[in-house]
Motif scaffolding. Sequence first.
Motif, PDB file in Angstrom:
ATOM      1  N   GLU A 223       6.213  -1.305 -11.096  1.00  0.00           N
ATOM      2  CA  GLU A 223       7.279  -1.738 -10.197  1.00  0.00           C
ATOM      3  C   GLU A 223       6.834  -1.676  -8.732  1.00  0.00           C
ATOM      4  O   GLU A 223       7.362  -2.385  -7.889  1.00  0.00           O
ATOM      5  N   PHE A 224       5.855  -0.837  -8.460  1.00  0.00           N
ATOM      6  CA  PHE A 224       5.382  -0.659  -7.095  1.00  0.00           C
ATOM      7  C   PHE A 224       4.117  -1.465  -6.815  1.00  0.00           C
ATOM      8  O   PHE A 224       3.545  -1.347  -5.734  1.00  0.00           O
ATOM      9  N   ALA A 225       3.674  -2.244  -7.787  1.00  0.00           N
ATOM     10  CA  ALA A 225       2.432  -3.005  -7.622  1.00  0.00           C
ATOM     11  C   ALA A 225       2.556  -3.951  -6.433  1.00  0.00           C
ATOM     12  O   ALA A 225       3.579  -4.584  -6.209  1.00  0.00           O
ATOM     13  N   SER A 226       1.483  -4.038  -5.682  1.00  0.00           N
ATOM     14  CA  SER A 226       1.469  -4.875  -4.492  1.00  0.00           C
ATOM     15  C   SER A 226       0.514  -6.038  -4.712  1.00  0.00           C
ATOM     16  O   SER A 226      -0.562  -5.876  -5.277  1.00  0.00           O
ATOM     17  N   THR A 227       0.902  -7.185  -4.240  1.00  0.00           N
ATOM     18  CA  THR A 227       0.030  -8.354  -4.335  1.00  0.00           C
ATOM     19  C   THR A 227      -0.812  -8.511  -3.073  1.00  0.00           C
ATOM     20  O   THR A 227      -1.591  -9.448  -2.967  1.00  0.00           O
ATOM     21  N   VAL A 228      -0.661  -7.577  -2.157  1.00  0.00           N
ATOM     22  CA  VAL A 228      -1.379  -7.640  -0.891  1.00  0.00           C
ATOM     23  C   VAL A 228      -2.786  -7.088  -1.092  1.00  0.00           C
ATOM     24  O   VAL A 228      -2.976  -6.006  -1.641  1.00  0.00           O
ATOM     25  N   ASP A 229      -3.793  -7.854  -0.638  1.00  0.00           N
ATOM     26  CA  ASP A 229      -5.175  -7.417  -0.767  1.00  0.00           C
ATOM     27  C   ASP A 229      -5.635  -6.594   0.429  1.00  0.00           C
ATOM     28  O   ASP A 229      -6.612  -5.862   0.343  1.00  0.00           O
ATOM     29  N   ASN A 230      -4.950  -6.710   1.514  1.00  0.00           N
ATOM     30  CA  ASN A 230      -5.334  -6.012   2.736  1.00  0.00           C
ATOM     31  C   ASN A 230      -4.885  -4.554   2.659  1.00  0.00           C
ATOM     32  O   ASN A 230      -3.704  -4.266   2.561  1.00  0.00           O
ATOM     33  N   LEU A 231      -5.828  -3.627   2.735  1.00  0.00           N
ATOM     34  CA  LEU A 231      -5.506  -2.210   2.629  1.00  0.00           C
ATOM     35  C   LEU A 231      -4.626  -1.725   3.771  1.00  0.00           C
ATOM     36  O   LEU A 231      -3.875  -0.770   3.624  1.00  0.00           O
ATOM     37  N   GLU A 232      -4.721  -2.366   4.912  1.00  0.00           N
ATOM     38  CA  GLU A 232      -3.922  -1.947   6.054  1.00  0.00           C
ATOM     39  C   GLU A 232      -2.439  -2.219   5.839  1.00  0.00           C
ATOM     40  O   GLU A 232      -1.589  -1.556   6.427  1.00  0.00           O
ATOM     41  N   GLU A 233      -2.117  -3.172   4.978  1.00  0.00           N
ATOM     42  CA  GLU A 233      -0.715  -3.516   4.756  1.00  0.00           C
ATOM     43  C   GLU A 233      -0.084  -2.719   3.617  1.00  0.00           C
ATOM     44  O   GLU A 233       1.119  -2.804   3.405  1.00  0.00           O
ATOM     45  N   ILE A 234      -0.893  -1.976   2.892  1.00  0.00           N
ATOM     46  CA  ILE A 234      -0.361  -1.148   1.814  1.00  0.00           C
ATOM     47  C   ILE A 234       0.075   0.175   2.421  1.00  0.00           C
ATOM     48  O   ILE A 234      -0.665   0.814   3.144  1.00  0.00           O
ATOM     49  N   PHE A 235       1.295   0.574   2.118  1.00  0.00           N
ATOM     50  CA  PHE A 235       1.807   1.809   2.692  1.00  0.00           C
ATOM     51  C   PHE A 235       2.079   2.838   1.588  1.00  0.00           C
ATOM     52  O   PHE A 235       2.177   2.503   0.427  1.00  0.00           O
ATOM     53  N   GLU A 236       2.169   4.072   1.993  1.00  0.00           N
ATOM     54  CA  GLU A 236       2.414   5.165   1.064  1.00  0.00           C
ATOM     55  C   GLU A 236       3.861   5.114   0.604  1.00  0.00           C
ATOM     56  O   GLU A 236       4.784   5.085   1.409  1.00  0.00           O
ATOM     57  N   ASN A 237       4.071   5.117  -0.687  1.00  0.00           N
ATOM     58  CA  ASN A 237       5.406   5.026  -1.245  1.00  0.00           C
ATOM     59  C   ASN A 237       5.797   6.386  -1.834  1.00  0.00           C
ATOM     60  O   ASN A 237       5.204   6.854  -2.792  1.00  0.00           O
ATOM     61  N   ARG A 238       6.804   7.012  -1.270  1.00  0.00           N
ATOM     62  CA  ARG A 238       7.243   8.345  -1.695  1.00  0.00           C
ATOM     63  C   ARG A 238       7.708   8.355  -3.157  1.00  0.00           C
ATOM     64  O   ARG A 238       7.432   9.294  -3.891  1.00  0.00           O
ATOM     65  N   GLU A 239       8.428   7.325  -3.574  1.00  0.00           N
ATOM     66  CA  GLU A 239       8.909   7.272  -4.953  1.00  0.00           C
ATOM     67  C   GLU A 239       7.741   7.243  -5.936  1.00  0.00           C
ATOM     68  O   GLU A 239       7.770   7.908  -6.960  1.00  0.00           O
ATOM     69  N   GLN A 240       6.741   6.480  -5.611  1.00  0.00           N
ATOM     70  CA  GLN A 240       5.563   6.377  -6.462  1.00  0.00           C
ATOM     71  C   GLN A 240       4.854   7.734  -6.566  1.00  0.00           C
ATOM     72  O   GLN A 240       4.425   8.145  -7.644  1.00  0.00           O
ATOM     73  N   ILE A 241       4.765   8.438  -5.462  1.00  0.00           N
ATOM     74  CA  ILE A 241       4.135   9.753  -5.446  1.00  0.00           C
ATOM     75  C   ILE A 241       4.947  10.736  -6.292  1.00  0.00           C
ATOM     76  O   ILE A 241       4.385  11.512  -7.069  1.00  0.00           O
ATOM     77  N   GLU A 242       6.260  10.696  -6.169  1.00  0.00           N
ATOM     78  CA  GLU A 242       7.115  11.594  -6.947  1.00  0.00           C
ATOM     79  C   GLU A 242       7.008  11.315  -8.448  1.00  0.00           C
ATOM     80  O   GLU A 242       6.991  12.242  -9.255  1.00  0.00           O
ATOM     81  N   ILE A 243       6.953  10.049  -8.812  1.00  0.00           N
ATOM     82  CA  ILE A 243       6.787   9.691 -10.224  1.00  0.00           C
ATOM     83  C   ILE A 243       5.462  10.229 -10.745  1.00  0.00           C
ATOM     84  O   ILE A 243       5.392  10.820 -11.824  1.00  0.00           O
ATOM     85  N   SER A 244       4.408  10.055  -9.987  1.00  0.00           N
ATOM     86  CA  SER A 244       3.087  10.544 -10.389  1.00  0.00           C
ATOM     87  C   SER A 244       3.080  12.061 -10.526  1.00  0.00           C
ATOM     88  O   SER A 244       2.525  12.607 -11.486  1.00  0.00           O
ATOM     89  N   LYS A 245       3.697  12.754  -9.583  1.00  0.00           N
ATOM     90  CA  LYS A 245       3.755  14.214  -9.643  1.00  0.00           C
ATOM     91  C   LYS A 245       4.543  14.681 -10.861  1.00  0.00           C
ATOM     92  O   LYS A 245       4.187  15.677 -11.495  1.00  0.00           O
ATOM     93  N   PHE A 246       5.633  13.972 -11.173  1.00  0.00           N
ATOM     94  CA  PHE A 246       6.429  14.328 -12.351  1.00  0.00           C
ATOM     95  C   PHE A 246       5.582  14.259 -13.614  1.00  0.00           C
ATOM     96  O   PHE A 246       5.605  15.172 -14.441  1.00  0.00           O
ATOM     97  N   TYR A 247       4.809  13.191 -13.762  1.00  0.00           N
ATOM     98  CA  TYR A 247       3.978  13.038 -14.957  1.00  0.00           C
ATOM     99  C   TYR A 247       2.819  14.036 -14.981  1.00  0.00           C
ATOM    100  O   TYR A 247       2.387  14.462 -16.046  1.00  0.00           O
TER     101      TYR A 247
END
Length: 107
Positions: free
Chosen positions: A50-74
């Motif tokens: 759900e958080f997948a980005s189609t942007v190839d530029n690393l500068e435009e990708i930002f840290e997503n708190r929800e994604q981090i929380e999901i990863s920590k939960f698992y």
Amino acid sequence: MAIQASIVTRDMDKLAEVTGNVYESVAIISKRARQIAVNVKEELNNKLAEFASTVDNLEEIFENREQIEISKFYERMPKSTNVAIEEFAEGTVTFRRREEETGGINL
């Protein structure tokens, strides 16, 4: 079901009681652990997709708190091997033996 995340000493005789053979019990537990791991991995990948980005530029990708929380939960979830051992010990794992023509046992 409270599953301990740390290392626990197991009574191998109790695990072997179910099948009559410790190696057969371990094989059943390992197959169940693999099933659990695959299911958890698919679930995690679906949630992170759900958080997948189609942007190839690393500068435009930002840290997503929800994604981090999901990863920590698992990451905090009990390991699939511990879950499989607990299920086997509680008798909630069903298995069947397949007799081959040669008389060997396949799990």
